[in-house]
Design a protein around this motif. Structure first.
Motif, PDB file in Angstrom:
ATOM      1  N   ASP A  17      -4.373  27.682  36.837  1.00  0.00           N
ATOM      2  CA  ASP A  17      -3.069  27.075  37.056  1.00  0.00           C
ATOM      3  C   ASP A  17      -2.494  27.639  38.355  1.00  0.00           C
ATOM      4  OD1 ASP A  17      -3.518  25.949  34.599  1.00  0.00           O
ATOM      5  OD2 ASP A  17      -2.155  27.269  33.508  1.00  0.00           O
ATOM      6  N   GLU A  57       1.022  27.378  41.435  1.00  0.00           N
ATOM      7  CA  GLU A  57       2.352  26.924  41.833  1.00  0.00           C
ATOM      8  C   GLU A  57       2.285  26.399  43.255  1.00  0.00           C
ATOM      9  OE1 GLU A  57       6.401  29.292  42.867  1.00  0.00           O
ATOM     10  OE2 GLU A  57       5.725  29.490  40.772  1.00  0.00           O
ATOM     11  N   VAL A 112      -0.172  22.449  37.561  1.00  0.00           N
ATOM     12  CA  VAL A 112       0.813  22.847  38.565  1.00  0.00           C
ATOM     13  C   VAL A 112       2.047  23.311  37.793  1.00  0.00           C
ATOM     14  CG1 VAL A 112       2.244  22.109  40.507  1.00  0.00           C
ATOM     15  CG2 VAL A 112      -0.096  21.224  40.248  1.00  0.00           C
ATOM     16  N   THR A 113       2.296  24.614  37.823  1.00  0.00           N
ATOM     17  CA  THR A 113       3.286  25.198  36.921  1.00  0.00           C
ATOM     18  C   THR A 113       4.714  24.820  37.257  1.00  0.00           C
ATOM     19  OG1 THR A 113       3.283  27.225  38.254  1.00  0.00           O
ATOM     20  CG2 THR A 113       1.802  27.154  36.348  1.00  0.00           C
ATOM     21  N   ASN A 114       4.972  24.385  38.477  1.00  0.00           N
ATOM     22  CA  ASN A 114       6.339  24.002  38.846  1.00  0.00           C
ATOM     23  C   ASN A 114       6.424  22.529  39.236  1.00  0.00           C
ATOM     24  OD1 ASN A 114       4.882  24.428  41.234  1.00  0.00           O
ATOM     25  ND2 ASN A 114       6.706  25.027  42.397  1.00  0.00           N
TER      26      ASN A 114
END
Length: 389
Positions: free
Chosen positions: A357, A359, A241-243
Motif C-alpha cells: 500500500d 500514499e 492508495v491509502t489517501n
C-alpha cells in the motif's frame, strides 16, 4: 512529480547523471499524432529513453488542445458502422500454450487472458467475421475455469458471441470446419516493446458497442457541455492508495463543477464495468487488473495509473492507448527504471513491493490532471526532479 524516465548516458555513467534525469508530469501521451505508435514503456529499455523524453517534452512545451473541444470531437468522431455480412463460415482464432508469451497458469487472470483474446477480436473484425467467430483453446485452456461468470467468459461467449472449441493439441484441428488463424502471440508481446492488444481504436469501440454501451448512451453521459466526469478506482487489498479519499477531495476543490465518484469496482457484469469506464472523462487508479476495462474507455479519456516504489510495469498502457484513451503515469520514487530492475532481481522482494500500500502527494496528482485538462500550464518545476526525493 510523475516520473518520466530520462537517461542520457549508458548504465555505467548513470550515477554521474542523476541530476540530468527529467521527470515529466505526463508520460508518453499517445493521443492524436503526438506519440508514435511504437512507444515502448517496459522497464529496462534504456536505448529509447531519450526519444521518449523528447516526445513527452514536446507535449508539455506545445501545450494541449482545449479539452472541451477534444471531448466534443471525440464524441462526434464516433460512427456506427454496420457489420459486413460474411458467408456462413466460422472464423476460428487458435490460442495455444506453445504460442503464448505467458505460462499457462496466468491465462486465467483476465488481464493476461485478454492479451490473448483481444488480438483475436481484431482479427475477427478484419475478416468481417464478428457474426460468426470462434476460439479454439488448446491443451486444457478454458475461459470458464473459474466459473461461467468470469469476466473473460462473459465477454467472449455472451458479448462477442463467439463459439469456444476445446482441443488437446493443434493437430486435432480440422481445416474443413472453417477458417483458422493461429497467431504467434509471443510476437504480440515482445520482450521489449508494445503489447499488441488491438489493431486500432475502432476495434475497441466496436467491442464497447457489442457489450451494450452505445454511442447514444455515451453522449448522454459526457461531452456537449456536461460537467467533467472523474472516476476513481480504490483497490480493497494490495496496492491500496491509502489517501485516495484525499485525492478525490483535492480534485473536487480544484474542479468544483466536476462529477467525481469513487468505486471499489465490484461490479458483477461486463456491461456494468464497461459503462463505468465509457462514461468517464478522467480515470485515476493504482495499476491493477480493473484497468483491463480501459478497452471500453471512449476516445480522449485520460487514465492516470499510480505505482508504488519499486514497481513500475506498464503492461496496460498499450491497451489504454490502443483503445484511443490517453495513458498517464505517476511513480512514487526517484528512478522507476533502476529501482524496478533492482527489485525484480529478487522475486520475493518484487512480490512484496508490487503489493504494498502507498500514499500519493495530492497536489501532484491534481496538478497532473489540471495540466492534462488544459486548465493549468506545466511549470519548469513539473519537468524537473522534485527536491523532496
Amino acid at each position: 512529480m510523475v516520473r518520466l524516465l530520462q537517461q542520457q548516458q549508458q548504465q555505467q555513467q548513470h550515477s554521474n547523471q542523476k541530476n540530468a534525469l527529467i521527470f515529466v508530469a505526463l508520460f508518453l501521451m499517445s493521443a492524436g499524432n503526438l506519440i508514435s505508435s511504437q512507444r515502448t514503456g517496459l522497464v529496462g529499455v534504456k536505448s529509447i529513453i531519450q526519444e521518449h523524453y523528447d516526445r513527452a517534452s514536446a507535449v508539455l512545451i506545445g501545450g494541449f488542445k482545449s479539452f472541451n473541444e477534444n471531448r466534443t470531437e471525440a464524441l462526434q468522431n464516433y460512427e456506427e458502422v454496420g457489420e459486413i455480412e460474411h458467408t456462413n463460415t466460422t472464423h476460428w482464432c487458435v490460442i495455444s500454450p506453445s504460442k503464448m508469451p505467458i505460462p499457462v497458469k496466468f491465462f486465467w487472470h483476465f488481464p493476461h487472458c485478454m492479451e490473448m483474446a483481444l488480438p483475436c477480436w481484431s482479427w475477427f473484425r478484419s475478416q468481417h467475421a464478428t457474426k460468426d467467430c470462434g476460439f479454439v483453446l488448446v491443451g486444457g485452456l478454458r475461459f470458464d475455469k473459474q466459473g461461467n461468470s468470469t469476466w473473460q467468459n462473459q465477454l467472449v461467449t455472451k458479448h462477442m458471441g463467439c463459439k469456444v472449441l476445446h482441443v488437446p493439441n493443434e493437430q486435432s484441428i480440422s481445416s474443413n470446419e472453417g477458417v483458422f488463424h493461429s497467431p504467434n502471440l509471443k510476437f504480440l508481446r515482445p520482450t521489449f516493446g508494445r503489447r499488441g492488444y488491438l489493431q486500432n481504436p475502432d476495434d475497441a469501440q466496436a467491442l464497447r458497442r457489442v457489450v451494450g454501451v452505445t454511442d447514444a448512451w455515451v453522449a448522454s453521459q459526457k461531452g456537449n457541455g456536461k460537467p467533467l466526469r472523474i472516476g476513481i478506482i480504490q483497490r480493497t487489498e494490495k496496492r491500496v492508495v491509502t489517501n485516495m479519499n484525499d485525492v478525490a477531495k483535492g480534485l473536487q476543490q480544484a474542479l468544483p463543477e466536476a462529477n467525481i465518484t469513487i468505486s471499489t469496482f465490484g461490479y458483477p457484469t461486463v456491461l456494468e464495468q464497461a459503462k463505468w469506464f465509457a462514461s468517464k472523462d478522467v480515470i485515476v487508479a493504482a495499476h491493477g487488473a480493473a484497468l483491463t476495462n480501459s478497452v471500453f474507455a471512449t476516445k480522449g479519456t485520460f487514465i492516470l495509473q499510480l505505482y508504488p516504489p519499486g514497481f513500475y510495469w506498464q503492461s496496460l498502457d498499450p491497451l489504454i492507448e490502443q483503445s484511443g484513451a490517453i495513458a498517464l503515469d505517476w511513480y512514487k520514487g526517484d528512478d522507476p527504471v533502476e529501482e524496478s530492475i533492482t527489485v525484480r532481481k529478487n522475486p520475493a522482494r518484487k512480490n512484496d513491493m508490487q503489493h504494498q500500500d502507498f500514499e500519493v502527494p495530492v497536489d501532484e496528482i491534481v496538478d497532473i490532471l489540471l495540466v492534462a485538462l488544459d486548465k493549468k500550464e506545466a511549470t519548469p518545476l513539473m519537468m524537473k526532479k522534485s527536491s523532496n526525493y
